[in-house]
Design an enzyme around this catalytic site. Structure first.
Site, PDB file in Angstrom:
ATOM      1  N   MET A  42     -16.019  -4.782 -10.097  1.00  0.00           N
ATOM      2  CA  MET A  42     -15.533  -6.075 -10.580  1.00  0.00           C
ATOM      3  C   MET A  42     -15.424  -6.052 -12.104  1.00  0.00           C
ATOM      4  O   MET A  42     -15.310  -7.102 -12.748  1.00  0.00           O
ATOM      5  CB  MET A  42     -16.458  -7.203 -10.117  1.00  0.00           C
ATOM      6  CG  MET A  42     -16.524  -7.295  -8.587  1.00  0.00           C
ATOM      7  SD  MET A  42     -16.933  -8.928  -7.974  1.00  0.00           S
ATOM      8  CE  MET A  42     -18.573  -9.149  -8.631  1.00  0.00           C
TER       9      MET A  42
ATOM     10  N   HIS B 241     -21.892   1.628 -13.257  1.00  0.00           N
ATOM     11  CA  HIS B 241     -20.528   1.955 -12.824  1.00  0.00           C
ATOM     12  C   HIS B 241     -20.143   3.374 -13.276  1.00  0.00           C
ATOM     13  O   HIS B 241     -19.552   4.136 -12.523  1.00  0.00           O
ATOM     14  CB  HIS B 241     -19.519   0.986 -13.448  1.00  0.00           C
ATOM     15  CG  HIS B 241     -19.727  -0.458 -13.109  1.00  0.00           C
ATOM     16  ND1 HIS B 241     -20.108  -1.390 -14.046  1.00  0.00           N
ATOM     17  CD2 HIS B 241     -19.588  -1.130 -11.939  1.00  0.00           C
ATOM     18  CE1 HIS B 241     -20.200  -2.582 -13.480  1.00  0.00           C
ATOM     19  NE2 HIS B 241     -19.900  -2.456 -12.191  1.00  0.00           N
TER      20      HIS B 241
ATOM     21  N   ASP C 252     -26.741  -2.320  -4.882  1.00  0.00           N
ATOM     22  CA  ASP C 252     -26.297  -3.298  -3.887  1.00  0.00           C
ATOM     23  C   ASP C 252     -26.419  -2.638  -2.515  1.00  0.00           C
ATOM     24  O   ASP C 252     -25.418  -2.335  -1.860  1.00  0.00           O
ATOM     25  CB  ASP C 252     -24.862  -3.721  -4.183  1.00  0.00           C
ATOM     26  CG  ASP C 252     -24.741  -4.330  -5.572  1.00  0.00           C
ATOM     27  OD1 ASP C 252     -25.029  -5.521  -5.715  1.00  0.00           O
ATOM     28  OD2 ASP C 252     -24.399  -3.595  -6.525  1.00  0.00           O
TER      29      ASP C 252
ATOM     30  N   GLN D 147     -24.695  -4.096   0.550  1.00  0.00           N
ATOM     31  CA  GLN D 147     -23.243  -3.919   0.471  1.00  0.00           C
ATOM     32  C   GLN D 147     -22.839  -2.523   0.955  1.00  0.00           C
ATOM     33  O   GLN D 147     -21.911  -2.372   1.755  1.00  0.00           O
ATOM     34  CB  GLN D 147     -22.793  -4.128  -0.978  1.00  0.00           C
ATOM     35  CG  GLN D 147     -21.370  -3.719  -1.265  1.00  0.00           C
ATOM     36  CD  GLN D 147     -20.956  -4.135  -2.661  1.00  0.00           C
ATOM     37  OE1 GLN D 147     -20.589  -5.277  -2.875  1.00  0.00           O
ATOM     38  NE2 GLN D 147     -21.024  -3.232  -3.612  1.00  0.00           N
TER      39      GLN D 147
ATOM     40  N   SER E  96     -26.765  -4.601 -14.487  1.00  0.00           N
ATOM     41  CA  SER E  96     -25.877  -5.479 -13.733  1.00  0.00           C
ATOM     42  C   SER E  96     -25.003  -6.219 -14.729  1.00  0.00           C
ATOM     43  O   SER E  96     -25.469  -6.577 -15.826  1.00  0.00           O
ATOM     44  CB  SER E  96     -26.706  -6.487 -12.923  1.00  0.00           C
ATOM     45  OG  SER E  96     -25.889  -7.574 -12.516  1.00  0.00           O
ATOM     46  N   SER E  97     -23.756  -6.440 -14.363  1.00  0.00           N
ATOM     47  CA  SER E  97     -22.874  -7.222 -15.248  1.00  0.00           C
ATOM     48  C   SER E  97     -23.483  -8.602 -15.476  1.00  0.00           C
ATOM     49  O   SER E  97     -23.266  -9.220 -16.510  1.00  0.00           O
ATOM     50  CB  SER E  97     -21.487  -7.355 -14.630  1.00  0.00           C
ATOM     51  OG  SER E  97     -20.996  -6.076 -14.267  1.00  0.00           O
ATOM     52  N   ARG E  98     -24.234  -9.100 -14.491  1.00  0.00           N
ATOM     53  CA  ARG E  98     -24.819 -10.444 -14.593  1.00  0.00           C
ATOM     54  C   ARG E  98     -25.993 -10.506 -15.566  1.00  0.00           C
ATOM     55  O   ARG E  98     -26.420 -11.600 -15.924  1.00  0.00           O
ATOM     56  CB  ARG E  98     -25.264 -10.940 -13.214  1.00  0.00           C
ATOM     57  CG  ARG E  98     -24.098 -11.284 -12.308  1.00  0.00           C
ATOM     58  CD  ARG E  98     -24.535 -12.005 -11.049  1.00  0.00           C
ATOM     59  NE  ARG E  98     -23.407 -12.593 -10.363  1.00  0.00           N
ATOM     60  CZ  ARG E  98     -22.799 -12.062  -9.293  1.00  0.00           C
ATOM     61  NH1 ARG E  98     -23.227 -10.914  -8.787  1.00  0.00           N
ATOM     62  NH2 ARG E  98     -21.768 -12.654  -8.744  1.00  0.00           N
TER      63      ARG E  98
HETATM   64  P1  AMP Z   1     -19.821  -4.540  -9.211  1.00  0.00           P
HETATM   65  O1  AMP Z   1     -18.860  -4.367 -10.347  1.00  0.00           O
HETATM   66  O2  AMP Z   1     -21.066  -5.271  -9.586  1.00  0.00           O
HETATM   67  O3  AMP Z   1     -19.159  -5.056  -7.969  1.00  0.00           O
HETATM   68  O4  AMP Z   1     -20.328  -3.089  -8.860  1.00  0.00           O
HETATM   69  C1  AMP Z   1     -19.432  -2.049  -8.551  1.00  0.00           C
HETATM   70  C2  AMP Z   1     -20.203  -0.862  -8.018  1.00  0.00           C
HETATM   71  O5  AMP Z   1     -21.145  -0.428  -8.984  1.00  0.00           O
HETATM   72  C3  AMP Z   1     -20.997  -1.220  -6.756  1.00  0.00           C
HETATM   73  O6  AMP Z   1     -20.939  -0.128  -5.850  1.00  0.00           O
HETATM   74  C4  AMP Z   1     -22.387  -1.404  -7.290  1.00  0.00           C
HETATM   75  O7  AMP Z   1     -23.392  -1.124  -6.344  1.00  0.00           O
HETATM   76  C5  AMP Z   1     -22.419  -0.357  -8.401  1.00  0.00           C
HETATM   77  N1  AMP Z   1     -23.473  -0.692  -9.351  1.00  0.00           N
HETATM   78  C6  AMP Z   1     -23.677  -1.871  -9.982  1.00  0.00           C
HETATM   79  N2  AMP Z   1     -24.796  -1.830 -10.730  1.00  0.00           N
HETATM   80  C7  AMP Z   1     -25.318  -0.582 -10.577  1.00  0.00           C
HETATM   81  C8  AMP Z   1     -26.470   0.095 -11.091  1.00  0.00           C
HETATM   82  N3  AMP Z   1     -27.324  -0.502 -11.918  1.00  0.00           N
HETATM   83  N4  AMP Z   1     -26.696   1.363 -10.694  1.00  0.00           N
HETATM   84  C9  AMP Z   1     -25.835   1.986  -9.843  1.00  0.00           C
HETATM   85  N5  AMP Z   1     -24.732   1.410  -9.328  1.00  0.00           N
HETATM   86  C10 AMP Z   1     -24.469   0.148  -9.690  1.00  0.00           C
END
Ligand code: AMP
Length: 281
Positions: A30, A37, A150, A153, A185-187
């Site tokens: 996202m 990522h 996640d 997911q 996390s982006s959040r």
């Molecule tokens: P998102 O942009 O949050 O939807 O995440 C995209 C992908 O990056 C998903 O497969 C997430 O599980 C992975 N992701 C997000 N945060 C992390 C993290 N801290 N470590 C590893 N993978 C991550």
């Protein structure tokens, strides 16, 4: 590096790559990219001829009152980071093309979608599995990379791939954390300094749980009670859930045995953070 927004153009690009007998690795995101990522992108880069990522803040996986509108976005920064990881194509679709007027079809991975985060966020995983299947059909990857951050997911997506006989491999890679343990996390950008410091308790409580299991504790209630106590000790923490579940069925276990997922979701202010640990007892 190309940026493709048009769905047909993306499909045509992938078709041409396959015609040349090359492989495509895919990382759906996202956006607002961080080291988590990038770790997926680097692995996908190594294991495939071509690397595609998608950046799409998918509206259908956000519930009413959730943070869809204010979810952080920074496309020009994402583009630079993608370039530095050797991305060949950023697929950057528009919501109105992904879900044109009259859109009707959804994928629902039953049971696995209704527990843990799915219980707190009804419809979330239906949104996730549907958009991921659409992205797979558009990008046509040979392998897709997900983060264990996640965990649910990744488990839902793996089940969909298996049940629907999709011809690609799913790879789930470890969670990338800050030095003190907070999962990236982006959040995390929503958190103020104090919330960010307090949020480390998610990781610490998971470590404590893993330690208890390793030293022979068998009663999940006792472990969860200890985690609850630790998390509640931090100001402003509001627990959504703490669960110890079987990694395949995601159902709660009565006794510690087999391969387990310990999953937590905690609010700090309006920000909901999740984290987990996987352990074989
Ligand atoms: P998102 O942009 O949050 O939807 O995440 C995209 C992908 O990056 C998903 O497969 C997430 O599980 C992975 N992701 C997000 N945060 C992390 C993290 N801290 N470590 C590893 N993978 C991550």
């Amino acid at each position: 590096m190309k940026v493709i927004s048009d769905i047909q153009q993306m499909q045509a690009w992938s078709k041409e790559i396959h015609r040349r007998r090359k492989t495509i690795g895919f990382v759906p995101t996202m956006g607002y990219l961080h080291e988590g990522h990038l770790s997926l992108m680097r692995r996908a880069r190594k294991e495939n001829d071509e690397l595609v990522i998608s950046i799409f803040v998918n509206p259908t996986q956000f519930g009413p009152g959730e943070d869809f509108k204010r979810y952080p976005r920074n496309f020009s920064r994402d583009k630079e980071l993608s370039k530095s990881c050797g991305v060949d194509v950023i697929f950057y679709p528009r919501a109105r093309d992904m879900y044109p007027q009259g859109y009707k079809t959804c994928v629902d991975v039953e049971d696995l979608s209704n527990v843990l985060c799915g219980a707190s966020r009804p419809g979330h995983f239906r949104g996730v599995s549907t958009v991921v299947l659409k992205l797979f059909n558009i990008v046509q990857p040979d392998a897709a990379y997900f983060g264990r951050k996640d965990a649910q997911q990744a488990i839902v997506v793996e089940k969909m791939v298996k049940d629907l006989n999709l011809a690609l491999r799913i790879k789930t890679l470890p969670t990338i954390r800050e030095k003190e343990g907070l999962a990236l996390s982006s959040r995390n950008t929503y958190l103020n300094k104090q919330q960010r410091e307090n949020a480390v308790i998610l990781y610490k409580s998971l470590q404590t749980a893993v330690g208890m299991i390793q030293s022979g504790h068998k009663d999940p209630r006792k472990i969860i009670a200890q985690m609850r106590k630790m998390i509640k000790s931090r100001r402003g923490a509001r627990i959504d859930y703490i669960r110890i579940v079987d990694i395949r069925s995601l159902t709660e276990v009565k006794r510690i045995k087999g391969r387990l997922l310990i999953a937590v979701a905690v609010f700090f202010g309006k920000t909901r953070l999740i984290d987990n640990a996987i352990i074989r007892a």
